[in-house]
Write a protein that holds these residues in place. Structure first.
Motif, short mmCIF file in Angstrom:
data_model
loop_
_atom_site.label_atom_id
_atom_site.label_comp_id
_atom_site.label_asym_id
_atom_site.label_seq_id
_atom_site.Cartn_x
_atom_site.Cartn_y
_atom_site.Cartn_z
N ASP A 168 4.21 1.38 8.15
CA ASP A 168 2.86 0.93 8.48
C ASP A 168 1.88 1.15 7.32
O ASP A 168 1.01 0.33 7.07
N VAL A 169 2.02 2.29 6.61
CA VAL A 169 1.06 2.62 5.56
C VAL A 169 1.51 2.15 4.18
O VAL A 169 0.73 2.21 3.23
N CYS A 170 2.75 1.70 4.05
CA CYS A 170 3.23 1.22 2.75
C CYS A 170 2.64 -0.14 2.45
O CYS A 170 2.77 -1.07 3.26
N PRO A 171 1.99 -0.33 1.29
CA PRO A 171 1.42 -1.64 0.96
C PRO A 171 2.46 -2.75 0.89
O PRO A 171 2.13 -3.93 1.05
N TRP A 172 3.73 -2.38 0.67
CA TRP A 172 4.79 -3.38 0.53
C TRP A 172 5.75 -3.36 1.72
O TRP A 172 6.76 -4.07 1.70
N LYS A 173 5.46 -2.54 2.73
CA LYS A 173 6.27 -2.48 3.97
C LYS A 173 7.75 -2.27 3.65
O LYS A 173 8.63 -2.93 4.20
N ILE A 174 8.04 -1.32 2.79
CA ILE A 174 9.39 -1.15 2.27
C ILE A 174 10.38 -0.56 3.29
O ILE A 174 11.44 -1.14 3.53
#
Length: 335
Positions: A168-174
C-alpha cells in the motif's frame, strides 16, 4: 519461561502504548544507515535489449532459478480471511513473467516511447528499488520488513501475515501476496493477514558473500552494474552529465539503491508504461519522476501512528504465541 494470561495482557498493553515510538524509531534507524558499506545497482537502459531473441530475459531466468526454493507452496483449499471475501492466489499462474508476482520477482517492460518525434524501443527491468528509507519497513505492522546495512530491503516471510501495508505504501506497489501460506494460518486463520508478501531481496545472501545478485551476473549486455553505493551514485551522475542523459532512483522516494540511466526522459518512459498498462494488470506500475516518500507527508506519518497500536498488540500476541507453545503456565489461568 511460563507465560500466563496476565503476562500476555501486560505485554500486549505495553506494546500497544509503545508501538508508535517503535515505528518512529524504525524510521530513524533506517535514516541512520549511511551509504558507507551499502551496495547499489545501476540499470543502463541504453544497453538493455530485453533479451529480445529469447522467450524469457536472462535476468528473469536467473532470478527464478536462484529463488525457486523460496517460492510459496500454499495449502489448499485456501480459506478467505475476514473481512475479505477473496484471496490472492498465484500458485496456478507461476509461469507468468511479464509482471511481479509471488513467483516472479523481476520482469522486463518492453516499451515504445515517443521521444523527439521518433518512436524508440526501451526495455526496462523492474524489481524492488531497495529504498534508503523504505516506507514498507517503517509501516510493517509485524516488524518483519527490514532495511539491511548492506542495502537490500528484506521481508522475513516466516513472520509475515500478508497484511499488504508494504504494498500500500510502496510508490511502485512492489510486494505481492500469496494466500494459503504463512504464520497467520496457525495464529488466526480467519482474522489476520492473508498470506505472505514476496519480493526481490537483492540476493542478500549472495551480497553477504561478496557476490553479485543473480540478475546482474546473468545479463549478457552488462546492462546491470553492482557495487558500492557511493561509487554507483557517482557513476550515474557523471554519466548523465557527460551524455545529456537522465537518472531515475537517485532522489525518488527519498533515494534508493537502484539507479536507472537513460537517454530518454523518464517522464516519457513512465507515460509509455501508463499507456501500455491501461488494462490494470497487477504488479505493473509507472515510474513517476520525483515520487515522494509517503512518510515525508504529515498524512503519511499519521497513518503510521494510527497503525501503531494494532501493530503492538499483534506483535505482542505473536511473541507470546511463539513462547507459549509447549510451556506450562503458573498459578494464573493458563493462556
Amino acid at each position: 519461561m511460563a507465560i500466563t494470561r496476565r503476562t500476555f495482557l501486560k505485554r500486549a498493553a505495553v506494546s500497544g502504548i509503545t508501538a508508535a515510538a517503535i515505528i518512529t524509531g524504525t524510521r530513524k534507524a533506517a535514516a541512520g544507515v549511511t551509504a558507507q558499506g551499502q551496495y547499489a545497482t545501476v540499470i543502463d537502459l541504453t544497453k538493455c535489449d530485453g533479451c529480445s531473441l529469447l522467450d524469457t530475459p536472462l535476468c528473469i531466468r536467473a532470478c527464478r532459478r536462484k529463488n525457486r526454493n523460496n517460492y510459496p507452496e500454499p495449502e489448499k483449499p485456501i480459506m478467505d480471511y475476514w473481512p475479505q471475501k477473496q484471496h490472492e492466489d498465484w500458485s496456478d499462474k507461476r509461469e507468468i513473467t511479464d509482471r511481479l508476482t509471488p513467483y516472479n520477482w523481476i520482469y522486463v517492460q518492453h516499451l515504445e516511447v515517443e521521444h523527439r518525434g521518433e518512436t524508440v524501443k526501451v526495455h526496462v527491468p523492474r524489481r524492488c528499488m531497495h529504498c534508503d528509507n523504505p516506507p514498507c519497513s517503517a509501516l510493517c505492522p509485524f516488524g518483519v520488513n527490514e532495511k539491511t546495512p548492506e542495502g537490500p530491503v528484506v521481508i522475513n516471510t516466516n513472520g509475515c501475515f500478508g497484511g499488504a501495508k508494504c504494498r500500500d505504501v510502496c510508490p511502485w506497489k512492489i510486494p505481492q501476496r500469496q494466500a494459503g501460506v504463512g504464520l497467520y494460518k496457525e495464529v488466526a486463520p480467519k482474522f489476520a493477514g492473508g498470506g505472505v508478501m514476496y519480493k526481490c531481496d537483492l540476493c542478500c545472501d549472495l551480497v553477504l558473500q561478496g557476490r553479485e545478485p543473480a540478475c546482474v551476473t546473468a545479463c549478457p549486455k552488462q546492462a546491470m552494474l553492482f557495487g558500492p553505493k557511493k561509487q554507483m551514485q557517482s557513476y550515474v551522475r557523471n554519466w548523465a552529465e557527460e551524455n545529456g542523459g537522465y537518472v531515475y532512483g537517485d532522489v525518488e522516494n527519498g533515494g534508493t539503491s537502484t539507479f536507472y540511466i537513460s537517454k530518454v526522459p523518464f517522464e516519457a518512459i513512465s507515460r509509455a508504461i501508463k499507456e501500455q498498462d491501461l488494462d490494470g494488470k497487477p504488479g505493473r506500475v509507472p515510474m513517476d519522476v520525483g515520487v515522494e516518500n509517503p512518510l515525508d507527508r504529515p498524512s503519511g506519518m499519521l497513518e503510521g501512528f494510527l497503525l501503531a497500536p494494532v501493530a503492538g498488540i499483534i506483535g505482542a500476541g505473536l511473541a507470546v504465541y511463539r513462547t507459549m507453545k509447549g510451556v506450562e503456565a503458573d498459578e494464573d489461568t493458563p493462556a
